[in-house]
Structures are given as C-alpha cells and as structure tokens.
Design a protein around this motif. Sequence first.
Motif, PDB file in Angstrom:
ATOM      1  N   LEU A   1     -16.341  45.366  71.070  1.00 50.09           N
ATOM      2  CA  LEU A   1     -14.968  45.844  70.914  1.00 50.09           C
ATOM      3  C   LEU A   1     -14.400  45.403  69.567  1.00 50.09           C
ATOM      4  O   LEU A   1     -13.789  46.201  68.836  1.00 50.09           O
ATOM      5  CB  LEU A   1     -14.112  45.290  72.063  1.00 50.09           C
ATOM      6  N   ILE A   2     -14.615  44.147  69.233  1.00 45.99           N
ATOM      7  CA  ILE A   2     -14.067  43.610  67.974  1.00 45.99           C
ATOM      8  C   ILE A   2     -14.747  44.279  66.777  1.00 45.99           C
ATOM      9  O   ILE A   2     -14.090  44.646  65.805  1.00 45.99           O
ATOM     10  CB  ILE A   2     -14.218  42.072  67.954  1.00 45.99           C
TER      11      ILE A   2
ATOM     12  N   ARG B   1     -18.608  36.758  84.917  1.00 43.65           N
ATOM     13  CA  ARG B   1     -19.792  36.947  84.059  1.00 43.65           C
ATOM     14  C   ARG B   1     -19.359  36.796  82.603  1.00 43.65           C
ATOM     15  O   ARG B   1     -19.321  37.777  81.853  1.00 43.65           O
ATOM     16  CB  ARG B   1     -20.404  38.338  84.272  1.00 43.65           C
ATOM     17  N   PRO B   2     -19.017  35.587  82.198  1.00 41.63           N
ATOM     18  CA  PRO B   2     -18.445  35.416  80.858  1.00 41.63           C
ATOM     19  C   PRO B   2     -19.403  35.820  79.745  1.00 41.63           C
ATOM     20  O   PRO B   2     -18.967  36.320  78.702  1.00 41.63           O
ATOM     21  CB  PRO B   2     -18.109  33.924  80.800  1.00 41.63           C
ATOM     22  N   GLU B   3     -20.706  35.621  79.974  1.00 39.17           N
ATOM     23  CA  GLU B   3     -21.662  35.977  78.931  1.00 39.17           C
ATOM     24  C   GLU B   3     -21.608  37.493  78.646  1.00 39.17           C
ATOM     25  O   GLU B   3     -21.607  37.923  77.491  1.00 39.17           O
ATOM     26  CB  GLU B   3     -23.067  35.571  79.354  1.00 39.17           C
ATOM     27  N   GLY B   4     -21.552  38.247  79.736  1.00 35.66           N
ATOM     28  CA  GLY B   4     -21.426  39.692  79.577  1.00 35.66           C
ATOM     29  C   GLY B   4     -20.124  40.054  78.888  1.00 35.66           C
ATOM     30  O   GLY B   4     -20.090  40.920  78.008  1.00 35.66           O
ATOM     31  N   ALA B   5     -19.041  39.360  79.279  1.00 42.18           N
ATOM     32  CA  ALA B   5     -17.740  39.642  78.665  1.00 42.18           C
ATOM     33  C   ALA B   5     -17.798  39.408  77.163  1.00 42.18           C
ATOM     34  O   ALA B   5     -17.269  40.220  76.379  1.00 42.18           O
ATOM     35  CB  ALA B   5     -16.666  38.767  79.308  1.00 42.18           C
ATOM     36  N   VAL B   6     -18.441  38.329  76.765  1.00 40.25           N
ATOM     37  CA  VAL B   6     -18.542  38.026  75.329  1.00 40.25           C
ATOM     38  C   VAL B   6     -19.221  39.186  74.601  1.00 40.25           C
ATOM     39  O   VAL B   6     -18.778  39.616  73.530  1.00 40.25           O
ATOM     40  CB  VAL B   6     -19.313  36.706  75.101  1.00 40.25           C
ATOM     41  N   GLY B   7     -20.285  39.686  75.185  1.00 40.78           N
ATOM     42  CA  GLY B   7     -21.005  40.803  74.558  1.00 40.78           C
ATOM     43  C   GLY B   7     -20.134  42.027  74.380  1.00 40.78           C
ATOM     44  O   GLY B   7     -20.128  42.662  73.316  1.00 40.78           O
TER      45      GLY B   7
ATOM     46  N   ASP C   1      -5.304  39.349  70.696  1.00 40.93           N
ATOM     47  CA  ASP C   1      -5.634  39.254  72.126  1.00 40.93           C
ATOM     48  C   ASP C   1      -7.138  39.377  72.346  1.00 40.93           C
ATOM     49  O   ASP C   1      -7.709  38.667  73.189  1.00 40.93           O
ATOM     50  CB  ASP C   1      -4.922  40.362  72.918  1.00 40.93           C
ATOM     51  N   ASP C   2      -7.800  40.278  71.598  1.00 40.14           N
ATOM     52  CA  ASP C   2      -9.242  40.472  71.770  1.00 40.14           C
ATOM     53  C   ASP C   2     -10.010  39.221  71.353  1.00 40.14           C
ATOM     54  O   ASP C   2     -10.945  38.796  72.034  1.00 40.14           O
ATOM     55  CB  ASP C   2      -9.713  41.680  70.943  1.00 40.14           C
ATOM     56  N   TYR C   3      -9.643  38.652  70.218  1.00 37.77           N
ATOM     57  CA  TYR C   3     -10.344  37.446  69.750  1.00 37.77           C
ATOM     58  C   TYR C   3     -10.158  36.288  70.731  1.00 37.77           C
ATOM     59  O   TYR C   3     -11.091  35.535  71.011  1.00 37.77           O
ATOM     60  CB  TYR C   3      -9.828  37.039  68.365  1.00 37.77           C
TER      61      TYR C   3
ATOM     62  N   PRO D   1     -20.996  54.664  73.379  1.00 38.09           N
ATOM     63  CA  PRO D   1     -21.069  53.221  73.111  1.00 38.09           C
ATOM     64  C   PRO D   1     -19.904  52.676  72.294  1.00 38.09           C
ATOM     65  O   PRO D   1     -19.709  51.460  72.248  1.00 38.09           O
ATOM     66  CB  PRO D   1     -22.388  53.073  72.338  1.00 38.09           C
ATOM     67  N   GLU D   2     -19.130  53.549  71.657  1.00 36.64           N
ATOM     68  CA  GLU D   2     -18.027  53.066  70.820  1.00 36.64           C
ATOM     69  C   GLU D   2     -16.661  53.376  71.426  1.00 36.64           C
ATOM     70  O   GLU D   2     -15.645  53.326  70.725  1.00 36.64           O
ATOM     71  CB  GLU D   2     -18.137  53.683  69.423  1.00 36.64           C
ATOM     72  N   ASP D   3     -16.630  53.681  72.702  1.00 38.05           N
ATOM     73  CA  ASP D   3     -15.353  53.927  73.370  1.00 38.05           C
ATOM     74  C   ASP D   3     -14.643  52.579  73.565  1.00 38.05           C
ATOM     75  O   ASP D   3     -15.003  51.785  74.438  1.00 38.05           O
ATOM     76  CB  ASP D   3     -15.599  54.611  74.724  1.00 38.05           C
TER      77      ASP D   3
END
Lengths: 286, 445
Positions: free
Chosen positions: A140-141, A129-135, A150-152, A111-113
Amino acid sequence: MILTHLRLATLVGLTGLASATARAHDGLHEKIVKATQQITAEPRRADLHLLRSDLYRRHQDWELAFADLKRATVLDPNIAGAEFTRGQLLRDMGWLTSAAEFMDLHLEGHPEDLIALRVRAELATQRLRPEGAVGFYDRLIRGSSPATPDDYIARARAQLAMGAGREKIALGGVEQGIEKLGDAVSLVFFAVDLDRQVGEWDRALGRIDRLASYASRKESFQALRGDVLLQAGRRAAAQAAYRSCLESIRALRARRRQAPAMQELEARMRLALDDLLTKRRPESKR
Amino acid sequence: MNAHLNRHVDLRPLLLLFGSLFALAVPAPAQGPPQWDRTTDALWLKRTPYLQDGTPTSVVVRWDTFVKTNSVLRWGTDPSQLAHQVSSPLRVKAHELEIVGLSPDTRYYYSVGNQLTTFAGGDHNHTFLTFPLAGSVKPTRIWVLGDCGTADGNAEAVRDAYYNYTAGVHTDLWLMLGDNAYLKGRPAEYQKAVFEMYPTMLRKSVLFSTRGNHETQESVYYGQFTFPTMGEGGGLPSGSEAYYSFDYANVHFVCLDSLATDTDPGSPMLTWLAADLGATNQDWIVAYWHHPPYTKGNHDSDDILDSNGRMFAMREDVLPTLESYGVDLVLCGHSHSYERSFLIDGHYGVSSTFDPATMLIDGGDGREFGSGVYSKTTGPNEGAVFTVAGCSGKVTSGGTYNHPVMYYGNNELGSLVLDVSALRLDVSFLRSDGVVADWFTITTQ
C-alpha cells in the motif's frame, strides 16, 4: 371507520419511519431505489446487480446483497469487482477468513488496488496476522503517492505486534514515512515512543526539539522533554524541563493559560516536580 | 463568470490549434504580457490560474492547459513589469509552481504561460496579496461556501450575492466545506462547479478546502489542490492534505477530515490536532470540516446511522480536544441548510443530553444591538459557536431545525462571511438574495 383510521395512522407512521430512515442512511435508500429502477429497465446488466449488492451491504441487508451478487456473477461470470464486493460483504458479516480469501483473489487480478490493499491489511490485523498485515501495508505504501501517516503508523504497529524486539524495524518504517512526508507530528511522536522503548534518549530529544521549532508555543514539548529525561534517569535536566514548561504556561495570556488542556498540563507538571523533589534517586550515568 | 461558455459550442480546442501555431511563429517578449493575452487565455487555459497554499512569503499558483506544455510563472509588484519568474520544463497539463521569497502582506501581480507565450495575467485581474505575518492584526475577510457544487443557478446566485456584498473589499481567503462538485467530484464536475463558477475569486484569493462525502474520487480531490502539510503556513506539520492548519494574521485555521480519516483517540489526526492546538498562540482558532456535530437539517446528528456515524465521531472524538484548547468557531456543511448555535461548550452527546445549565455559555443572539456579543474573557470552557452552512449550492427540505444548541436554523441558500478585526470576529450569513439573514459577533481578550 376506526379500522380505516388505524390503517391511515399506520401508513402515516410507516411513511414517517421510512422517511426518517431514508435520511438516516445518507441517501442509501434513494440509491437503492434508483438502482432497482435501473435493474427493472435493464434486468440483465450484471454491473447494476453488483452495484445494488454493494448498496445492500452498506445497508446491512446481507441476504439481498448476496442475492444480487449471485445474480451479477450468473449474468457475467467474469464481472470485475465481484471478489472485492464479496470480500467486503463477508468482512462486514464478520467472516474474516473468507473475506481475506476473496480479497486475495481480487488482488491477484488487481495487485495495485490501494483500497483493497488497505482492507486486506486491516483484515490481517483483525485476524492477528501481523506479518501478513505488514506485507500488505508495504504494498500500500509503495503504491500510494504519497501514503498517509496513518498507513506508516499502522504498518509500524503491525511490525511491533509480530513480537518482541521489533522496535528498530518499526522505527525504520516510521523514519521512512518522515523522510517522505516531513516532520508529521503523528510520525515524530511515534518515533519518539519507539526511541524511548529502545533507550535512545538523545535521539528522542532531538526529534522533540526539531518538532518544537515549528511551534510558537513550547510548553507541551518542554513537558515531553521532561518525560524523556526523567525516563533516562536525568532527573536534574527533567526538573529543569518541567520548570521551563511551567514558566511557559505562566507566560501565556490568561485565556490560553486557563484553557482546560493547559490547566491539565500545569497540574501534571506540578505533580511531576513534586515527585522529583520528594522521591530522590541517584542520577543516571548515561 | 464563465458560465456563458457552457451554453455555446466549445471552440477552444480548434482555436488552440491556431493559437499554438501562432505562438510558435511569434515568440512573446521575455517579460511582460503579450498584446493578445486575453485571447490566449481562452485558447490555452482549461482552468484559470488558481491560488493555493498561501503563506506570508510564498504562494502556489496552479493552472490547467488543454495540451501538455511547459510552465512559466512570472510575477512582480507592477503588472506591467513582471520581473521575476519560475518555470518548469516538464510538459504537463496540470501546472503547479510555487513562488517563494515574497514579502508579507504585499500585493503582487502574476502571469502564467509557457516558454513561448503568456496565457493569462500581467494585468490587474491576476494578483494576490501575501498573507500577513502570524500574530499581526489586520482586518480580514473570509468567504465560506458549503456544499456549493451544484454548478447551477443556485450556486451562481450565492456567488453573485457575495460578489456584490464584498465589492471593494478584498477577500483575503476562502474556504470550501466539502461537496464542492456534485455528484462525485469528478474532474468534469469540478470544472463546472468550481473552476468555471469562481474564476475571478480563484485567481486573486487563496482557496482552502475540506473533503465532503461527494468527493468520492480521492486522487482527483487531492490531485487538484495543494494544502499545507509541512507546517509551512504556520501550524504544525500534519503530513497529510486531509487535515492541516495554517495562520492568517491573528487567526489559526484548522482543517479536519470528517470523511475518511480515523478519529479514534490516539489516531494520527487527533495526535496532530492536540499538538497543533497546543502550539498556536493566535487570538482566534477557527476549525472546519464537512460533517456537522450538531444538525437537524436534512441530516440528523442524533442518528448514528446517518452518514456512517461521522457526525457522532466528530462530536464525541474531536470536539473535546478542540474545546480543551479553546476553539472559537466551527464551520461545517453537509446539511443543506443554515444553522448556527449559541455560544456553547462541552456537549458531546445526542441533543436530548444538552444541558443548558452547564453547556450553554451564552444563550443570547450574539448581536451587538441585540442581547449582546458573545464575549470570551479569561476563564476556562468559554465555548464556541458552531455553524452549518451546506446551503451554498442547494437547500434540501426535511429538516426540523430544532436542535437545542441552535439559535437559528432554516433552509435558505447562502454563504458565510467572516470579518476578523483584532479581537472581534463578526460572522454573517449572506442569503442568495443579498440579505444578511443572521449575524453574530464573538469578542475575545
């Protein structure tokens, strides 16, 4: 004799092509050759087949990549990284839904990869699927030390893609990044854009001024100030900002003033001032 | 310099045990180096002190110990009187402390240790010169190494050639262009290829680096370096150690990430780059990253498949921004050769699209006593010189060295030396045999 020469020419040509291709793939061919030699010596090592599968994937040899992946999982049904490799392979082939499923399987065990989380977030974005991407970007953050601008920004874009009225949530995420990473230019500019979208003119101006305090040249920040002020309907202040920008450009040494970027900015400022002078509108009350 | 350590049985852990007991029994004086400093250096230190993130008023000192211990960094303007100190009670192996409140362009001496003893320093070998104020004019020497991470005789020869060349002249800062430690940039590889290869330079001159394709372990690479992300060195804050900028005297340095960071227009790195370049008022802009936009060495910048297209990306996505703000010099590695261009501008396609009529600003050799220096005056699109110097650890055959933008190309071991003096920038390619094989000068106004 002619045939011999033709064969020789073909051989030389093929050798040359192979050599050029080997160089072109940044050592990929050499790595595949090395992995193959190792597999020949130790044919039952699943990890070597998995390694070569990934090399074939990078070389876009899908069938060979799948064959090695299959062999690896036959030799060791529990080999670590098989789902991740399969997920990447399917992603590269364009099978995004299946790729996401295998990435999910991998993330269940790891889960932390962070690399897998980024791939999974990008897959969700690609699959709309932006909602999934946000999760996934959230995870990741949280797991990165620190995350990158870039991640933010990718997370904020995914939040905005979830639908109208998400600007404040996206802004909150960007401000979290600024808090962690400092006044990173890309984050501050993104926040300014979001401020402008929700009409928070003074907050946007405050961010610009804060960033400008780092700079020994101010003209690009003066131009941006002018843009925000104009959007806010504060035409006189916008005019003053554009004029300040032009004065700053004029004060630059000739070499910097005549750089293409500055010439472009100067032309834009003149056009903006002309527009302000010719298209009179009432001053905003805000 | 410490290469001899590799050839003998490493007794340091054993010595460390005795050293630790000795340190506990005999507390060191509160100030100044203990008498047995040189012995403890080898006992405690896995990595010699190395300087990072320099500014006119601060510097970061890092060192690694074999065992976890607290950190004490002492400094002063007299090596026998290190009157100031900063410390951390945290017990760590990787130590990192920042000295702030320093005077610009001033020589300081330092020592590193823990609360009981000094491991190294308090002598003339552990010293740094703070950066001059941005915009000031000062003769500046910069050493540039590309793909130096072989940890072998080649790297030693390149290093020794430079040490002989620069004897008596302080190296103000040095740059590594990536692939600093083969094969994967693992800690043990960095230990041999960097920390045991250049200890003398590491402890007296600030090192900056960009990431190469052999720095495969992101956390290792960024974990051991400290780069300016907050604009503390003079540029605008990037928020990322992958790309950053800083000033040294009248030079603005820009480090970009050609390996793993998005280069699309509007991407965070390019957004930062344009803002950063538009905010500098320095006489010189020098940019560096790993993958060269132009090369015909063992890599081919015309081949989209070579290096996952990163050479294309840097050329097409990044160069237009750099040139529109007047970049002067671009330093890259990756090809294990030395190549350097004429003074050119606006070439963003493959080599066959290079049009000398519009893109070649000066087709001479750039030499004062040759066809003349490259002179940048006051007009737009005045051009830049591009160098490839991935030859500081090995050379690789297979290149054609015939890229039309290049004045010089060959597979020779060596490194680059930059000398900045006010409005004049001299660049020399110093071969491993000590011969300056290529040189050019750019002047500006």
